[in-house]
Design a protein around this motif. Structure first.
Motif, short mmCIF file in Angstrom:
data_model
loop_
_atom_site.label_atom_id
_atom_site.label_comp_id
_atom_site.label_asym_id
_atom_site.label_seq_id
_atom_site.Cartn_x
_atom_site.Cartn_y
_atom_site.Cartn_z
N LEU A 98 -3.64 -8.88 -1.23
CA LEU A 98 -2.54 -8.25 -1.97
C LEU A 98 -3.06 -7.27 -3.02
N ALA A 99 -4.15 -7.66 -3.68
CA ALA A 99 -4.73 -6.80 -4.72
C ALA A 99 -5.24 -5.49 -4.09
N ALA A 100 -5.91 -5.63 -2.94
CA ALA A 100 -6.44 -4.44 -2.27
C ALA A 100 -5.28 -3.53 -1.82
N GLU A 101 -4.26 -4.17 -1.31
CA GLU A 101 -3.09 -3.42 -0.84
C GLU A 101 -2.43 -2.67 -2.00
N ALA A 102 -2.28 -3.36 -3.12
CA ALA A 102 -1.64 -2.74 -4.29
C ALA A 102 -2.47 -1.59 -4.82
N ARG A 103 -3.79 -1.80 -4.81
CA ARG A 103 -4.67 -0.72 -5.28
C ARG A 103 -4.54 0.51 -4.38
N ALA A 104 -4.53 0.27 -3.08
CA ALA A 104 -4.44 1.39 -2.13
C ALA A 104 -3.12 2.15 -2.32
N GLU A 105 -2.04 1.39 -2.50
CA GLU A 105 -0.73 2.02 -2.70
C GLU A 105 -0.74 2.87 -3.97
N TRP A 106 -1.34 2.26 -4.99
CA TRP A 106 -1.36 2.97 -6.28
C TRP A 106 -2.20 4.25 -6.18
#
Lengths: 441, 96
Positions: free
Chosen positions: B74-82
């Motif tokens: 989830l953290a990686a996903e959120a970072r990528a989105e950001w």
């Protein structure tokens, strides 16, 4: 000199303020007590850290405390957010499976524990009855035998099962027992009550009432799970394992005595000749054909059917009768103990009785009467050494597993058949659902 | 995202998480401490975080949080989105 005292007061005031603030958070957290304590402990640690940090920045203690609390916002808002976070629907759904499992465990545990208490006590009562009354406990306590022990035990076990299930669901779903107990009680009422109301069984007033009490016992268990408002239990249970060791020894002796008595009581019936007959291991003898009236005397020793409530119905209806279950006829004879005899035999001189047996042992609402078993069978009043009314009936049926018997008198002159029994027939056995029972009334 | 990113560096307890966010943002972000714990608990219920009570070297015991495998995803996903979002905004603003 006044400085240390002022500091102490300030610290105490601060601690009280913090506790009051945390109490306001805790008041919103509808979850099991141990979970609530954990959440509050975490928030309290946060407050401590924040106050220490602010004081290190140079704020006085009072101000640091106020600032730390202000950063966390309104205690009610925080408590409400935490409550809604933890009371997720998925958590509730996930807890249902665990609740069912815990309930089943509680049911089994309750059954075993209550049996360990009730069955020895029951036989102890019979033994005392036998000693006082000079009869065998079973004979002298016919009404006790009529107690619906199984449904009563089930009531107790269901009560415990519901308590445990409610506590498990509350714990797993992070809700207080108060929040889940009503739905669990309602679910139990429906899931236990519906089969009870719709599955036909043999009914009598005691068994009917005890059976109908089962869903309510479950509901009471669920509702009592939350305990009193102060968290103390409604009823403090003391299982045998928690008894003082001396009492355990005595209780063990009671159980042993009770089971010895049970073995003696169930093992055999001392016949009229005074000989004792134990167990079913009798030499195989050819069964006599159903006799002509008066042709054969009953043998000296007889198997018996106890708990036979001879309150015959006032009319022969398909689902009315008297149940004799699981009793073995020796040499074609069955001694029927009249545990509840409301027939005044003295008013029926010379009467012949016949027993009509249904074609099926159980669960038949419309039994076909089996012709070869109709009789008329000879019914012999047995001189009763145990002061219990009893009759011997030659049914010619060995190893019977269950009968629905209709007791019918035959007028020696006209040959007219009437059902013998007390007009009230209050305790006649009835086969059907409880709803049928009430419809019949 | 901020919470997940901060915890990705190692086990932290609630107050430390708030501090880290504040420090790393140079004081620009001061996360609402009132919403921190509901967020942490929600992530824990969803399986993104694991929590354990441990004695602290100072003061009372603390509840330490760490990322689970799901939380790392989830953290990686959120970072990528950001990152994609910031890139898009940068594209728009630099084009102007």
């Amino acid at each position: 000199m006044g400085q240390p005292s002022d500091d102490t007061d300030r610290v105490r005031d601060g601690a009280e303020r913090r506790l009051a603030w945390l109490d306001r958070v805790g008041a919103c957290l509808e979850m099991p007590a141990d979970r609530r304590v954990e959440v509050l402990e975490e928030i309290a640690a946060h407050l401590d850290d924040a106050i220490d940090a602010l004081m290190e920045e140079g704020l006085p203690a009072d101000q640091a405390e106020r600032e730390a609390m202000a950063r966390l916002g309104s205690p009610e808002a925080l408590g409400e957010q935490l409550r809604t976070t933890h009371q997720a629907t998925r958590r509730l759904l996930a807890s249902a499976g665990g609740g069912v499992w815990t309930g089943l465990e509680g049911l089994a545990t309750g059954w075993v524990i209550l049996s360990a208490w009730v069955i020895p006590l029951w036989y102890l009562v019979l033994a005392v009855g036998a000693f006082v009354g000079g009869t065998s406990g079973r004979d002298g306590s016919g009404d006790i035998l009529m107690l619906p022990v199984v449904p009563l035990l089930a009531c107790g076990a269901l009560w415990l099962a519901a308590r445990r299930a409610t506590q498990a669901v509350a714990r797993a779903s992070w809700r207080r027992e108060h929040a889940v107990r009503i739905p669990i009680a309602a679910a139990g009422l429906a899931t236990i009550g519906l089969p009870i109301l719709t599955i036909p069984a043999y009914q009598s007033w005691p068994s009917l009432l005890a059976t109908l009490a089962m869903p309510f016992a479950f509901a009471a268990g669920a509702i009592s799970a939350g305990g009193r408002p102060d968290g103390s239990p409604w009823i403090a249970l003391h299982w045998p394992s928690r008894l003082p060791s001396r009492l355990k020894v005595w209780w063990g002796l009671v159980i042993v005595c009770a089971f010895v008595w049970m073995a003696i009581s169930v093992g055999g019936y001392p016949g009229r000749s005074g000989s004792s007959q134990n167990g079913p291991a009798q030499p195989a003898t050819p069964l006599p054909a159903p006799p002509e009236n008066g042709a054969v005397d009953p043998p000296a020793t007889l198997w018996h059917a106890s708990g036979f409530a001879l309150v015959a119905p006032t009319q022969v209806a398909p689902n009315r009768g008297v149940v004799v279950a699981g009793w073995i006829a020796k040499d074609g004879w069955t001694l029927i103990e009249l545990a509840t005899d409301e027939v005044d035999w003295s008013t029926l001189p010379g009467v012949q009785l016949e027993l009509w047996r249904s074609s099926t042992a159980y669960a038949s609402e419309n039994p076909t009467l089996v012709e070869p078993q109709r009789g008329p069978y000879r019914v012999v009043p047995v001189p009763d050494p145990l002061a219990t009314p009893r009759i011997a009936v030659q049914t010619g049926t060995p190893g019977g597993i269950g009968y629905v018997l209709f007791v019918v008198s035959i007028d020696p002159v006209t040959g007219a058949r009437t059902v013998v029994g007390h007009p009230a027939a209050g305790r006649a056995t009835f086969h059907g659902t409880p709803l049928d029972w009430f419809a019949e009334l | 995202m901020l919470v997940l990113t901060v915890i990705a560096d190692g086990e932290l307890y609630g107050y430390e998480i708030a501090q880290k966010v504040r420090e790393r943002s140079g004081g620009a972000f001061a996360p609402s401490e009132g919403s921190l714990y509901p967020t942490l608990h929600r992530l824990e219920i969803e399986g993104a975080l694991e929590a354990t009570w441990r004695e602290s070297d100072r003061g009372p015991r603390r509840r330490y949080y760490r990322l689970t495998e799901k939380g790392q995803g989830l953290a990686a996903e959120a970072r990528a989105e950001w990152t994609a979002f910031v890139g898009a905004i940068s594209g728009v603003t630099s084009g102007a």
